[in-house]
Design a protein around this motif. Structure first.
Motif, PDB file in Angstrom:
ATOM      1  N   SER A   1       0.812  -1.219   0.000  1.00  0.00           N
ATOM      2  CA  SER A   1       0.000   0.000   0.000  1.00  0.00           C
ATOM      3  C   SER A   1       0.846   1.270   0.000  1.00  0.00           C
ATOM      4  O   SER A   1       0.290   2.371  -0.044  1.00  0.00           O
ATOM      5  CB  SER A   1      -0.925   0.012   1.228  1.00  0.00           C
ATOM      6  N   ASN A   2       2.151   1.116   0.042  1.00  0.00           N
ATOM      7  CA  ASN A   2       3.023   2.279   0.075  1.00  0.00           C
ATOM      8  C   ASN A   2       2.910   3.066  -1.234  1.00  0.00           C
ATOM      9  O   ASN A   2       3.200   2.534  -2.308  1.00  0.00           O
ATOM     10  CB  ASN A   2       4.475   1.827   0.267  1.00  0.00           C
ATOM     11  N   PRO A   3       2.503   4.331  -1.180  1.00  0.00           N
ATOM     12  CA  PRO A   3       2.475   5.127  -2.402  1.00  0.00           C
ATOM     13  C   PRO A   3       3.875   5.541  -2.811  1.00  0.00           C
ATOM     14  O   PRO A   3       4.829   5.397  -2.020  1.00  0.00           O
ATOM     15  CB  PRO A   3       1.630   6.343  -2.002  1.00  0.00           C
TER      16      PRO A   3
ATOM     17  N   GLY B   1       6.962   7.505  -2.902  1.00  0.00           N
ATOM     18  CA  GLY B   1       7.440   8.467  -1.917  1.00  0.00           C
ATOM     19  C   GLY B   1       6.927   8.233  -0.519  1.00  0.00           C
ATOM     20  O   GLY B   1       7.200   9.031   0.381  1.00  0.00           O
ATOM     21  N   GLY B   2       6.221   7.126  -0.282  1.00  0.00           N
ATOM     22  CA  GLY B   2       5.617   6.869   1.021  1.00  0.00           C
ATOM     23  C   GLY B   2       6.588   6.321   2.049  1.00  0.00           C
ATOM     24  O   GLY B   2       7.743   5.991   1.748  1.00  0.00           O
ATOM     25  N   ASP B   3       6.095   6.194   3.293  1.00  0.00           N
ATOM     26  CA  ASP B   3       6.968   5.790   4.402  1.00  0.00           C
ATOM     27  C   ASP B   3       6.650   4.411   4.957  1.00  0.00           C
ATOM     28  O   ASP B   3       7.119   4.060   6.042  1.00  0.00           O
ATOM     29  CB  ASP B   3       6.895   6.818   5.529  1.00  0.00           C
ATOM     30  N   LEU B   4       5.891   3.587   4.215  1.00  0.00           N
ATOM     31  CA  LEU B   4       5.570   2.246   4.704  1.00  0.00           C
ATOM     32  C   LEU B   4       6.671   1.279   4.301  1.00  0.00           C
ATOM     33  O   LEU B   4       6.467   0.291   3.579  1.00  0.00           O
ATOM     34  CB  LEU B   4       4.205   1.797   4.166  1.00  0.00           C
ATOM     35  N   ILE B   5       7.866   1.548   4.774  1.00  0.00           N
ATOM     36  CA  ILE B   5       9.046   0.734   4.495  1.00  0.00           C
ATOM     37  C   ILE B   5      10.009   0.912   5.661  1.00  0.00           C
ATOM     38  O   ILE B   5      10.194   2.016   6.168  1.00  0.00           O
ATOM     39  CB  ILE B   5       9.694   1.135   3.152  1.00  0.00           C
ATOM     40  N   SER B   6      10.589  -0.194   6.123  1.00  0.00           N
ATOM     41  CA  SER B   6      11.513  -0.153   7.255  1.00  0.00           C
ATOM     42  C   SER B   6      12.489  -1.316   7.139  1.00  0.00           C
ATOM     43  O   SER B   6      12.240  -2.292   6.412  1.00  0.00           O
ATOM     44  CB  SER B   6      10.760  -0.251   8.593  1.00  0.00           C
ATOM     45  N   THR B   7      13.577  -1.215   7.877  1.00  0.00           N
ATOM     46  CA  THR B   7      14.614  -2.251   7.838  1.00  0.00           C
ATOM     47  C   THR B   7      14.981  -2.664   9.254  1.00  0.00           C
ATOM     48  O   THR B   7      15.137  -1.818  10.141  1.00  0.00           O
ATOM     49  CB  THR B   7      15.869  -1.743   7.110  1.00  0.00           C
ATOM     50  N   ALA B   8      15.122  -3.968   9.442  1.00  0.00           N
ATOM     51  CA  ALA B   8      15.535  -4.501  10.743  1.00  0.00           C
ATOM     52  C   ALA B   8      16.396  -5.731  10.530  1.00  0.00           C
ATOM     53  O   ALA B   8      16.363  -6.359   9.467  1.00  0.00           O
ATOM     54  CB  ALA B   8      14.317  -4.849  11.604  1.00  0.00           C
ATOM     55  N   THR B   9      17.144  -6.085  11.554  1.00  0.00           N
ATOM     56  CA  THR B   9      17.867  -7.356  11.553  1.00  0.00           C
ATOM     57  C   THR B   9      16.985  -8.380  12.250  1.00  0.00           C
ATOM     58  O   THR B   9      16.680  -8.255  13.436  1.00  0.00           O
ATOM     59  CB  THR B   9      19.212  -7.229  12.281  1.00  0.00           C
ATOM     60  N   PHE B  10      16.549  -9.380  11.488  1.00  0.00           N
ATOM     61  CA  PHE B  10      15.659 -10.412  12.022  1.00  0.00           C
ATOM     62  C   PHE B  10      16.467 -11.658  12.372  1.00  0.00           C
ATOM     63  O   PHE B  10      17.404 -12.034  11.655  1.00  0.00           O
ATOM     64  CB  PHE B  10      14.571 -10.767  11.005  1.00  0.00           C
ATOM     65  N   THR B  11      16.073 -12.302  13.459  1.00  0.00           N
ATOM     66  CA  THR B  11      16.676 -13.555  13.896  1.00  0.00           C
ATOM     67  C   THR B  11      15.604 -14.631  13.856  1.00  0.00           C
ATOM     68  O   THR B  11      14.467 -14.405  14.287  1.00  0.00           O
ATOM     69  CB  THR B  11      17.226 -13.439  15.326  1.00  0.00           C
ATOM     70  N   GLY B  12      15.964 -15.807  13.327  1.00  0.00           N
ATOM     71  CA  GLY B  12      14.970 -16.855  13.262  1.00  0.00           C
ATOM     72  C   GLY B  12      15.512 -18.136  12.670  1.00  0.00           C
ATOM     73  O   GLY B  12      16.721 -18.403  12.691  1.00  0.00           O
ATOM     74  N   VAL B  13      14.584 -18.931  12.127  1.00  0.00           N
ATOM     75  CA  VAL B  13      14.907 -20.240  11.567  1.00  0.00           C
ATOM     76  C   VAL B  13      14.694 -20.185  10.061  1.00  0.00           C
ATOM     77  O   VAL B  13      13.694 -19.631   9.585  1.00  0.00           O
ATOM     78  CB  VAL B  13      14.008 -21.326  12.203  1.00  0.00           C
TER      79      VAL B  13
ATOM     80  N   VAL C   1      17.033  -3.626 -14.084  1.00  0.00           N
ATOM     81  CA  VAL C   1      15.664  -3.104 -14.142  1.00  0.00           C
ATOM     82  C   VAL C   1      15.644  -1.662 -13.647  1.00  0.00           C
ATOM     83  O   VAL C   1      16.106  -1.378 -12.534  1.00  0.00           O
ATOM     84  CB  VAL C   1      14.700  -3.972 -13.308  1.00  0.00           C
ATOM     85  N   VAL C   2      15.101  -0.761 -14.478  1.00  0.00           N
ATOM     86  CA  VAL C   2      15.055   0.660 -14.145  1.00  0.00           C
ATOM     87  C   VAL C   2      13.665   1.010 -13.614  1.00  0.00           C
ATOM     88  O   VAL C   2      12.652   0.550 -14.153  1.00  0.00           O
ATOM     89  CB  VAL C   2      15.388   1.531 -15.377  1.00  0.00           C
ATOM     90  N   GLN C   3      13.637   1.791 -12.579  1.00  0.00           N
ATOM     91  CA  GLN C   3      12.370   2.260 -12.018  1.00  0.00           C
ATOM     92  C   GLN C   3      11.544   2.948 -13.097  1.00  0.00           C
ATOM     93  O   GLN C   3      12.002   3.883 -13.738  1.00  0.00           O
ATOM     94  CB  GLN C   3      12.648   3.220 -10.860  1.00  0.00           C
ATOM     95  N   THR C   4      10.326   2.477 -13.290  1.00  0.00           N
ATOM     96  CA  THR C   4       9.499   2.994 -14.369  1.00  0.00           C
ATOM     97  C   THR C   4       8.903   4.351 -14.018  1.00  0.00           C
ATOM     98  O   THR C   4       8.603   4.632 -12.854  1.00  0.00           O
ATOM     99  CB  THR C   4       8.365   2.015 -14.713  1.00  0.00           C
ATOM    100  N   ALA C   5       8.732   5.176 -15.064  1.00  0.00           N
ATOM    101  CA  ALA C   5       8.079   6.471 -14.885  1.00  0.00           C
ATOM    102  C   ALA C   5       6.570   6.349 -14.913  1.00  0.00           C
ATOM    103  O   ALA C   5       5.852   7.284 -14.543  1.00  0.00           O
ATOM    104  CB  ALA C   5       8.534   7.445 -15.971  1.00  0.00           C
ATOM    105  N   THR C   6       6.073   5.203 -15.362  1.00  0.00           N
ATOM    106  CA  THR C   6       4.627   4.999 -15.461  1.00  0.00           C
ATOM    107  C   THR C   6       4.000   5.032 -14.078  1.00  0.00           C
ATOM    108  O   THR C   6       4.401   4.270 -13.188  1.00  0.00           O
ATOM    109  CB  THR C   6       4.320   3.656 -16.135  1.00  0.00           C
ATOM    110  N   GLU C   7       3.031   5.896 -13.891  1.00  0.00           N
ATOM    111  CA  GLU C   7       2.388   6.025 -12.590  1.00  0.00           C
ATOM    112  C   GLU C   7       1.263   5.008 -12.442  1.00  0.00           C
ATOM    113  O   GLU C   7       0.440   4.840 -13.353  1.00  0.00           O
ATOM    114  CB  GLU C   7       1.841   7.444 -12.401  1.00  0.00           C
ATOM    115  N   ALA C   8       1.259   4.312 -11.315  1.00  0.00           N
ATOM    116  CA  ALA C   8       0.220   3.324 -11.019  1.00  0.00           C
ATOM    117  C   ALA C   8      -0.091   3.356  -9.539  1.00  0.00           C
ATOM    118  O   ALA C   8       0.790   3.608  -8.711  1.00  0.00           O
ATOM    119  CB  ALA C   8       0.677   1.925 -11.436  1.00  0.00           C
ATOM    120  N   ASP C   9      -1.347   3.106  -9.207  1.00  0.00           N
ATOM    121  CA  ASP C   9      -1.760   3.034  -7.815  1.00  0.00           C
ATOM    122  C   ASP C   9      -1.239   1.748  -7.177  1.00  0.00           C
ATOM    123  O   ASP C   9      -0.848   0.805  -7.875  1.00  0.00           O
ATOM    124  CB  ASP C   9      -3.286   3.069  -7.713  1.00  0.00           C
ATOM    125  N   PRO C  10      -1.248   1.673  -5.844  1.00  0.00           N
ATOM    126  CA  PRO C  10      -0.782   0.451  -5.180  1.00  0.00           C
ATOM    127  C   PRO C  10      -1.537  -0.806  -5.597  1.00  0.00           C
ATOM    128  O   PRO C  10      -0.950  -1.879  -5.680  1.00  0.00           O
ATOM    129  CB  PRO C  10      -0.994   0.764  -3.698  1.00  0.00           C
TER     130      PRO C  10
END
Length: 529
Positions: free
Chosen positions: A299-301, A303-315, A504-513
């Motif tokens: 759902s991130n538009p 330029g949106g901020d619905l993105i984050s980075t973490a170090t995950f530990t698991g299996v 792969v280059v980021q496309t200029a074509t605008e599309a909704d989420p």
């Protein structure tokens, strides 16, 4: 509190009638007491049985696609508090109208309280994790609501003025009793609801002991060290690792499940050679891996901020699937959550060597936060979260896409959702005013799991200029960038585009989420003094 009413019958005095303000308050307090009682009992016995939150969950499940997207676009990560607040306003309005309709007799108010109680009971019964004990909270809620309404209605009716009669000392004392009783109900409702909500979130320390156990477990794959050159926070980019408290949260859970690690289990079944049920102890006894991963919401538009980075530990999830033996033809891993959510992940992605899919139990050096899936969640680099990142995961069925549809697939989203090559401009902010001279433009880019090879920036529609890239940590994570321009006073516009390591280059074509992620070039306007 004087009222004027026509006689009920010729020659007979009018029956006492509660003033509208008091009647509305009686209705609101009765329903507030009902909600608080339900919250309190649910917090003590079973958080899933809260009738108020169960109705909210039903609203989320049954809302049309356009409404869900409007809420996410308009309110972002505040969509859940907004929904609960909106429900409170609607319920309070209904309660006030019910009270006003009961100025002479409590019947209409009781009917509304019962209707709301039955609605809450039905919502609880249709919760995915329903058990017979869950009926207690909505039942208590209904009984308390009716009892409080009858009690306050009786006090208000006794305190009401009789037309044509002088106010007597007894009337004054009854009014004082009504005021005190209403205040007591209000305070008790607030306290009961607060205590119930606190208990529902889990009063005990569920995570502390788990953090210590993760630290003591056998780690066979350690995350790479994050160099200082991996980010440009001084230029306006985020820090490379997102603090847990700042990590974006998008899910359908109105209440965060509070499941103890010792009560957790995962059933892997379906099209497998050997069905298996894993406990949390089973996970800790296996080799643990530690990987930095950037998670992105579909759902991130741009330029949106619905993105984050973490170090995950698991299996490692691929190892688990190879052990149980995925049968030919199984193309979907259908995961389910303790809160009833479900989605499908492509099996070929989970089995891809080097992909790094995992059952995560830790995040940035501690146990998963409750709101991010404690005690166990899925993490799959390179796929949008709605097809891969099941929180509070308790079931994994190997099946086919033809046999089952995931939650968002049923609502018009894509079946397979690889993350697209994207960039974002973090500095300057939109419509910022900057001093004349050299301007630094900075941001992030991502293309999991391939990684970013190039970012270009264009000022005022001019030629593309290569940005300086931060040190790459992993193809599974974002990459920071920055570029400098000499700009004259006036208005300006800057845009960016990224190129992935595979070209792969980021496309200029605008599309909704919808249905598989937004596209387009971010464009930020600013001015220079």
């Amino acid at each position: 509190m004087s009222i004027t009413e026509a006689p009920d019958r010729a020659g007979e005095p009018a029956a006492p009638t509660i003033p509208r303000g008091w009647a509305a308050l009686v209705g609101v307090l009765a329903v507030a007491a009902a909600v608080a009682a339900g919250q309190l009992v649910a917090g003590l016995l079973s958080p899933a049985s809260s009738p108020y939150l169960a109705v909210g969950d039903a609203v989320v499940r049954l809302s049309p696609h356009w409404l869900v997207e409007f809420a996410k676009a308009a309110f972002g990560t505040a969509d859940k508090p907004v929904l609960l607040a909106g429900m409170a306003v609607v319920i309070a309005g209904l309660a006030a109208l019910a009270g006003i309709a009961s100025r002479r007799h409590p019947g209409p108010g009781i009917a509304v309280v019962v209707a709301l109680g039955v609605l809450g009971l039905g919502a609880v019964m249709f919760e995915p994790s329903f058990s017979p004990l869950d009926m207690l909270a909505p039942t208590v809620s209904l009984v308390v609501g009716v009892a409080v309404l009858r009690w306050l209605h009786g006090l208000a009716l006794a305190a009401a003025d009789r037309p044509g009669e002088a106010v007597r000392p007894a009337d004054v004392s009854r009014r004082a009793l009504l005021v005190r009783s209403a205040a007591a109900v209000g305070v008790a409702s607030f306290a009961g609801g607060a205590v119930g909500s606190w208990l529902g979130r889990g009063a005990g320390d569920l995570r502390g002991p788990v953090t210590a156990r993760i630290a003591a477990a056998r780690l066979t794959e350690r995350a790479p060290a994050i160099p200082a050159s991996a980010a440009f926070p001084e230029a306006g980019t985020p820090t490379f690792l997102t603090p847990n408290a700042d990590f974006y949260r998008i899910d359908t859970a109105l209440r965060v499940p509070a499941l103890a690690a010792e009560d957790w289990s995962l059933r892997i079944h379906g099209m497998v050679d050997a069905e298996r049920t894993l406990t949390f102890d089973d996970l800790l006894s296996r080799p643990l891996v530690e990987r930095p991963v950037t998670l992105t919401c579909v759902s991130n538009p741009v330029g949106g901020d619905l993105i984050s980075t973490a170090t995950f530990t698991g299996v490692d999830l691929r190892d688990l699937l190879l052990e149980v033996g995925v049968r030919p033809g199984a193309d979907q891993a259908f995961s389910t959550s303790v809160d009833g959510w479900y989605t499908g992940t492509p099996v070929d992605v989970l089995l891809e060597p080097g992909r790094g899919a995992m059952l995560a139990i830790g995040m940035n050096g501690e146990a998963l936060p409750l709101e991010h899936g404690f005690p166990v969640r899925m993490v799959v680099p390179g796929l949008y979260g709605f097809v891969s990142a099941t929180k509070w995961v308790t079931g994994l069925e190997l099946t086919t896409f033809a046999a089952k549809d995931g939650f968002w697939l049923q609502r018009g989203w894509a079946q397979r959702a690889p993350i697209k090559t994207q960039s974002r401009i973090d500095s300057p902010r939109g419509f910022a005013e900057l001093p004349a001279g050299r301007v630094t433009v900075a941001g992030i880019a991502w293309s999991q799991p391939t990684g970013i090879a190039r970012v270009e920036v264009s000022m005022d529609g001019g030629p593309w200029q290569d940005a300086e890239l931060a040190t790459e940590v992993s193809g599974d994570t974002w990459r920071m960038w920055r570029a400098e321009f000499d700009v004259a006073p006036g208005g300006h516009s800057v845009r960016s585009r990224a190129t992935a390591a595979d070209g792969v280059v980021q496309t200029a074509t605008e599309a909704d989420p919808v249905p598989d992620g937004a596209t387009g070039w971010p464009d930020v306007a600013f001015s220079v003094r």
